[in-house]
Design an enzyme around this catalytic site. Structure first.
Site, PDB file in Angstrom:
ATOM      1  N   CYS A 123       0.958  -1.159   0.211  1.00 35.92           N
ATOM      2  CA  CYS A 123      -0.333  -0.076   0.698  1.00 35.92           C
ATOM      3  C   CYS A 123       0.508   1.385  -0.548  1.00 35.92           C
ATOM      4  O   CYS A 123       2.030   1.193   0.455  1.00 35.92           O
ATOM      5  CB  CYS A 123      -1.163  -0.210   1.599  1.00 35.92           C
ATOM      6  SG  CYS A 123      -2.247   0.962   1.842  1.00 35.92           S
ATOM      7  N   ASP A 124       0.166   2.311   0.035  1.00 34.61           N
ATOM      8  CA  ASP A 124       0.506   3.555  -0.932  1.00 34.61           C
ATOM      9  C   ASP A 124       1.899   4.004   0.589  1.00 34.61           C
ATOM     10  O   ASP A 124       2.715   4.744  -0.012  1.00 34.61           O
ATOM     11  CB  ASP A 124      -0.375   4.783  -0.596  1.00 34.61           C
ATOM     12  CG  ASP A 124      -1.459   4.527  -1.778  1.00 34.61           C
ATOM     13  OD1 ASP A 124      -1.126   4.121  -1.856  1.00 34.61           O
ATOM     14  OD2 ASP A 124      -1.716   5.814  -1.810  1.00 34.61           O
ATOM     15  N   SER A 473      -4.787  11.994  -2.907  1.00 28.26           N
ATOM     16  CA  SER A 473      -4.613  10.760  -3.757  1.00 28.26           C
ATOM     17  C   SER A 473      -3.542  10.124  -5.359  1.00 28.26           C
ATOM     18  O   SER A 473      -4.317  11.272  -5.893  1.00 28.26           O
ATOM     19  CB  SER A 473      -6.092   9.944  -3.511  1.00 28.26           C
ATOM     20  OG  SER A 473      -5.990   9.071  -4.996  1.00 28.26           O
TER      21      SER A 473
END
Length: 557
Positions: A123-124, A473
């Site tokens: 994930c990010d 995002s």
């Protein structure tokens, strides 16, 4: 020969018999302990699909380590799933988790005397956090991405999670039905892996290749592909090779390597978070990198990649045409990439690309030649001006408009803005200003995806702009300017804006201004008082005290 000096200090000699007893309690033998003890840092939990498969991949990584004579020990790092935290108070912990992950790896690796480690992320924030730990510890280490999810499906067309966020806005505007929204919700993410578009996770995975921290071609294979498993084993083997030759992250993370990362970021039109994270990784590596470097490279590197959110395709499509090396090779051939930077293979970037086999079929629907770009300059631009003296960031590749002039609609939190958007009280031409969402002010510099997607979903994406000291995002599209610095919480000009002030965004000229005189801004500054901290105790309170400007990567000092 492997350097075991780190683990020998913890486990070597007769006086360390008690230490070795703990290892033997888990079944390790004297032979196991005599080998290099290496960590496998896995950013894993069951909170979301991005990392759910990483424990399984870590077992394959360990096979590769054992094949070349290492003794692997798995440990986990915390994960916060941005897509789940989005649009809520929980999102304030997202960027904070980057620092916590780096600290966790440092704590575990140094606390147990490991001789090297593999970092496995999905994930990010797991990815920059892990890469930051590699640069900070500067011991032999290799990064590997867990892979993207496959595209979802909505009535016969491919979709990604960004489409669901925009569908919320479309539903609020009566443009789609509740059934449409439910079908998208049910089908957007079909299985394990990180979000499918060129959002933050896939951006950072690609950057790990450009920096030289991961194996060539390893960023694009989907989580469920056999290539992902093959890369896992080879990553474990590569760590042992790196240890044998004594290659360390700071040998790889030179200024030129970061220029390569920036060039790829601009050519691909990746997430604006890539700017923040490259600055932070450079800080850990002791490399002086500034927003001016991004601005300089953006002006000379065209955008050549057609991927969501600004384009049509997802990471699985890039994988089918050859992956990240396709882009890197085009940049190298045009002289926009340093080919002499060293990588985890022990070879240079140019050597890796010359040996990498790229499929011999047409791919210009996804990756064009530099002579025929989607944009003549980079997908991301740095804007400065009276509203952002230290700088701000905009993703021009995700916006059809490059210029906007309009009245400010000012909000002091994301929630205030989101509620107003959903009530359809934002007008064409407005500039939505969301402040006190910066690194200190939020704290945590939340991503404004819920707001930006609602604006786009209501059909205002080309008619309304947004400016914030928060983040976006990677799924955000439209003329959305973030990372405004100085932030509102420290008295930056964004704190002085009032409803109706005229704001000018000029992406092509690199300007972000408010049409107020210096005298007026100084007058307003005299009346400004810093707000009370939103948190007095706990992690967020600590973070707010230590975090720096987004123009410096929002690192802690």
């Amino acid at each position: 020969m492997y350097d075991k000096s780190r683990s020998n200090k913890v486990y070597g000699g007769y006086e360390k018999a008690p230490n070795r007893a703990f290892l033997k309690a888990m079944g390790l033998t004297d032979d196991d302990i005599s080998k290099p003890l290496v960590g496998v840092a896995v950013a894993w939990n069951e909170a979301g699909p991005c990392n759910i498969h990483l424990l399984g991949l870590s077992q394959v990584v360990k096979e590769g380590i054992r094949e070349l004579g290492g003794t692997p020990r798995t440990f986990t790092a915390p994960v916060l799933i941005d897509g789940i935290a989005m649009g809520s108070e929980s999102m304030k912990y997202s960027l904070v988790s980057r620092e916590v992950i780096a600290n966790t790896v440092e704590l575990t690796v140094n606390g147990h005397g490991y001789d090297g480690f593999v970092a496995l992320g999905g994930c990010d924030k797991t990815q920059p956090g892990l890469m930051m730990s590699m640069a900070r510890l500067n011991i032999p280490s290799v990064y590997m991405y867990g892979g993207t999810t496959l595209p979802g499906n909505f009535r016969g067309r491919d979709i990604a999670i960004g489409d669901v966020y925009e569908a919320v806005g479309a539903f609020s505007a009566g443009k789609i039905t509740a059934e449409d929204l439910r079908i998208m919700e049910d089908n957007a993410i079909p299985g394990p892996g990180a979000c499918g578009g060129l959002y933050t996770a896939n951006t950072m995975a690609m950057l790990s290749e450009a920096l030289g921290l991961s194996l060539p071609g390893s960023s694009a294979p989907p989580a469920v592909s056999s290539d992902r498993t093959k890369f896992a084993k080879e990553t474990g083997r590569t760590l042992m090779k790196v240890m044998e030759i004594g290659l360390k992250p700071r040998d790889i993370l030179t200024f030129e390597a970061f220029e390569n990362g920036i060039a790829l970021l601009m050519a691909s039109g990746g997430s604006t978070n890539g700017v923040l994270h490259l600055l932070a990784i450079a800080h850990e590596a002791g490399v002086s990198l500034t927003l001016d470097d991004f601005d300089r490279i953006s002006k000379k590197v065209p955008e050549i990649v057609n991927m969501k959110p600004g384009g049509d395709y997802v990471m699985a499509d890039l994988y089918r045409v050859g992956g990240t090396p396709v882009i890197l090779k085009k940049l190298l051939d045009r002289g926009l990439l340093h080919g002499d930077t060293i990588t985890v293979t022990g070879k240079t970037m140019a050597q890796n690309l010359s040996e990498y086999k790229i499929p011999e079929f047409k791919h210009d629907h996804i990756v064009r030649d530099l002579s025929n770009p989607f944009l003549p300059s980079g997908g991301i631009r740095i804007l400065k001006g009276s509203l952002a003296p230290e700088g701000s960031v905009v993703k021009l590749s995700a916006s059809k408009i490059k210029y906007h002039r309009g009245p400010a609609r000012v909000f002091n939190s994301e929630e205030e803005a989101f509620e107003t958007v959903l009530k359809k009280k934002i007008n064409e031409g407005d500039v939505v200003v969301i402040r006190y969402e910066g690194p200190k002010g939020g704290p945590g510099m939340r991503e404004m995806l819920a707001v930006t997607s609602a604006i786009v979903g209501q059909g205002l994406g080309e008619k309304v702009a947004l400016v914030t000291d928060g983040r976006f995002s990677g799924a955000t599209r439209g003329l959305m300017v973030g990372h405004v610095a100085p932030e509102a919480a420290v008295g930056g000009p964004i704190a002085l804006i009032r409803d109706g002030d005229t704001i000018v965004i000029d992406g092509e000229k690199g300007r972000l201004d408010v049409e107020l005189s210096d005298q007026e801004l100084k007058s307003r500054a005299k009346d400004w008082t810093p707000p009370e901290p939103r948190y007095k105790t706990g992690l967020l309170a600590q973070y707010a005290k230590l975090v720096t400007s987004s123009a410096r990567g929002a690192v802690l000092v």
